[in-house]
Design an enzyme around this catalytic site. Structure first.
Site, PDB file in Angstrom:
ATOM      1  N   LYS A 196       0.846  -1.202   0.000  1.00  0.00           N
ATOM      2  CA  LYS A 196       0.000   0.000   0.000  1.00  0.00           C
ATOM      3  C   LYS A 196       0.880   1.250   0.000  1.00  0.00           C
ATOM      4  O   LYS A 196       1.583   1.521   0.957  1.00  0.00           O
ATOM      5  CB  LYS A 196      -0.911   0.046   1.230  1.00  0.00           C
ATOM      6  CG  LYS A 196      -1.968   1.141   1.057  1.00  0.00           C
ATOM      7  CD  LYS A 196      -2.632   1.564   2.333  1.00  0.00           C
ATOM      8  CE  LYS A 196      -1.867   2.606   3.088  1.00  0.00           C
ATOM      9  NZ  LYS A 196      -1.728   3.907   2.412  1.00  0.00           N
ATOM     10  N   GLU A 270      10.479   0.968  10.022  1.00  0.00           N
ATOM     11  CA  GLU A 270      11.459   2.042   9.826  1.00  0.00           C
ATOM     12  C   GLU A 270      10.719   3.345  10.055  1.00  0.00           C
ATOM     13  O   GLU A 270       9.862   3.724   9.266  1.00  0.00           O
ATOM     14  CB  GLU A 270      12.057   1.936   8.420  1.00  0.00           C
ATOM     15  CG  GLU A 270      13.390   2.644   8.300  1.00  0.00           C
ATOM     16  CD  GLU A 270      13.248   3.979   7.611  1.00  0.00           C
ATOM     17  OE1 GLU A 270      13.217   5.003   8.352  1.00  0.00           O
ATOM     18  OE2 GLU A 270      13.166   4.018   6.375  1.00  0.00           O
ATOM     19  N   CYS A 304      13.503  10.633   6.471  1.00  0.00           N
ATOM     20  CA  CYS A 304      13.527  10.277   7.895  1.00  0.00           C
ATOM     21  C   CYS A 304      14.942  10.377   8.464  1.00  0.00           C
ATOM     22  O   CYS A 304      15.118  10.600   9.651  1.00  0.00           O
ATOM     23  CB  CYS A 304      12.923   8.902   8.121  1.00  0.00           C
ATOM     24  SG  CYS A 304      13.325   7.754   6.835  1.00  0.00           S
ATOM     25  N   GLU A 401      10.477  15.336  15.299  1.00  0.00           N
ATOM     26  CA  GLU A 401      10.709  15.268  13.860  1.00  0.00           C
ATOM     27  C   GLU A 401       9.794  16.281  13.151  1.00  0.00           C
ATOM     28  O   GLU A 401       8.592  16.292  13.365  1.00  0.00           O
ATOM     29  CB  GLU A 401      10.406  13.857  13.354  1.00  0.00           C
ATOM     30  CG  GLU A 401      10.825  13.679  11.914  1.00  0.00           C
ATOM     31  CD  GLU A 401      10.611  12.258  11.406  1.00  0.00           C
ATOM     32  OE1 GLU A 401       9.572  11.665  11.732  1.00  0.00           O
ATOM     33  OE2 GLU A 401      11.495  11.768  10.678  1.00  0.00           O
TER      34      GLU A 401
END
Ligand code: ADP
Length: 490
Positions: A196, A270, A304, A401
């Site tokens: 997906k 991850e 990331c 983040e």
């Protein structure tokens, strides 16, 4: 609240005041509507629902994408299970490799089209999708095709066997490349797949579905279903999935871990990052500044492993800061289809709102903000490259983040001090060290808690090297030999 507007006399290098060099859109064949790719065919969703995918650089609609519900997810998983039991797990490794090589070669043949679609759908500069995303995606298929018939050598005396059906969920920052990271090792090890893509960037995954058809991969071996979080959750919760491979936010990673707790599903996650890039006073400063720019502004900071925290040794702080600001002024923010563009569009309106929220938070926390003075297009989602100085270790901009072109800068005096500061985060995905001394590199890399540490470079990727994090950055490794192991019972 201290906001420092740029008062520098702009030192625009005239060579950067460039006439537009637009990549042509004519190679990009985008259909008005895309269905779900299940059992080798495109099928209408039983939900009968479609959602729009837009170009974040212009806010124009590109296509309608099918929204898979739980019944569609089930259909895809059944197709993957049948393909696994009836054929793929018995297909000889050499035969599997042929298909994977074929996919790699077709990606190369259609590279231009894929790069253009990646840029239109996701907003990243065409230079990046053309020179990085698409070739690296093809390389992953080439690399793992090579392993398919050598698994006993990769895991000697351990009788490696596939896991079965893998459910794979990927984010919007590297849509085609993430699909390649996930699909290539799964196929090489004899698993079948339901993948997906992220809801804002489904198009290159659907183009990959066309490529998979063209490569004649047996029906059901790879299924690609589209939709948002609910579709992802239905895939995670499907009882007939043997492995979940997820790349995305730490929040969703935690939800997935909860959902699969107590089941036999294996997982690799991850997740987010808040990487420290560390410049010592003996570093080659111009290269280091270029690496910092690449580390945080590459792909609009939608990475990331972005080097979103910069630590500069006190004795070179002033000079590094000046060099950084000078270089930021030369960056071109604008139309991602222009080959001169360095920083393209932010992937979505929501993401731009998140970034803008953090710009406010940083200023409210007392940090000093500096943005380059470049102009940005009126339509579309854009953010100027931004740095914060006077940042405290506890500031949210130094801890959370942001996933945008925003860098927080701190100083340090000693190695021990910077190790402590760099490790003081819930994340542990990547880091960078800039120094002339090999011994310092070894000391730092052994003490920094990060899955990937670059020395005197940044954001270098290769299919042969494993990638993944510690702590809230997740677990498991993708890439290299480690990436094979994650799809095998050994
Ligand atoms: P990002 O912040 O990078 O968008 P997300 O974690 O929200 O990261 O999204 C990454 C992928 O996870 C996307 O494909 C998204 O649709 C999917 N996703 C979002 N919520 C869920 C969920 N609850 N379960 C499974 N997948 C999800």
């Amino acid at each position: 609240m201290a906001v420092k507007k740029n008062t520098l006399k702009l030192k625009f290098d005239s060579s950067r005041n460039l006439a537009p060099a637009l990549e042509s859109k004519s190679v990009a064949k985008i259909a008005e509507r895309y269905d779900l790719f299940i059992n080798g065919k495109f099928e209408k969703p039983s939900s009968k629902k479609y959602f729009d995918t837009i170009n974040p650089a212009s806010e124009e609609k590109l296509s309608s994408i099918a929204q898979a519900n739980a019944a569609d997810v089930n259909k895809a998983v059944v197709a993957a299970r049948n393909a696994y039991e009836k054929g793929w797990k018995k297909t000889s490794p050499k035969e599997r490799a042929k298909y994977i090589y074929r996919i790699a070669r077709i990606i190369q043949e259609r590279a231009r089209e894929l790069a253009v679609i990646e840029t239109l759908d996701g907003g990243k500069p065409i230079r990046e999708s053309r020179d990085f995303d698409v070739p690296t995606a093809a390389n992953h298929f080439f690399y793992y095709a090579g392993w398919a018939d050598k698994l006993e050598y990769a895991f000697p005396n351990r009788n490696p066997k596939p896991l079965g059906v893998a459910g794979q969920i990927i984010p919007w920052n590297f849509p085609l490349l993430m699909a390649a990271w996930k699909i290539a090792p799964a196929l090489a090890t004899g698993n079948t797949v339901v993948l997906k893509p992220a809801e804002t960037t489904s198009l290159t995954a659907l183009k990959l579905a066309e490529i998979i058809q063209e490569a004649d991969l047996p029906p059901g071996v790879v299924n690609i279903i589209t939709g948002a979080g609910a579709t992802g959750a239905a895939l995670v919760n499907h009882p007939d999935i043997n492995k979940i491979a997820f790349t995305g936010s730490t929040d969703v990673g935690k939800l997935i871990q909860k959902a699969i707790a107590g089941t036999n599903k294996k997982a690799t996650l991850e997740l987010g990052g808040k990487a420290a890039n560390i410049i010592f006073d003996d570093a080659p400063l111009d290269q280091a500044v270029e690496g910092i720019i690449n580390g945080i502004f590459f792909n609009q900071g939608h990475v990331c492993c972005a080097g979103s925290r910069l630590f500069v040794q006190e004795s070179v702080y002033k000079i590094v800061l000046q060099k950084l600001k000078d270089r930021m002024e030369t960056l071109i923010v604008g139309d991602p289809m222009d080959k001169n563009t360095d920083i393209g569009a932010i992937n979505s309106k929501q993401q731009l709102e998140v970034i803008n929220k953090y710009l406010k938070i940083g200023q409210q926390e007392g940090a000093e903000m500096f943005q380059s003075a470049c102009s940005i297009p009126k339509k579309g989602f854009y953010c100027r490259p931004t740095i914060f100085t006077n940042v405290a270790q506890s500031n949210r901009i130094a801890q959370e983040e942001i996933f945008g072109p925003v860098l927080s800068i701190q100083t340090f005096r000693t190695e021990d001090e910077v190790i402590e500061k760099a490790n003081n985060t819930p994340f542990g995905l990547s880091a960078g060290v800039w120094t002339d001394k090999g011994s310092k590199i070894f000391n730092m890399t052994s003490k920094l808690k990060a899955g990937v540490i670059w020395a005197n470079t940044y954001n270098k990727f290769d299919p042969t090297s494993p990638f993944g994090g510690f702590k809230e950055s997740g677990f498991g490794r993708e890439g290299g030999l480690h990436g094979l192991g994650a799809y095998l019972k050994v």
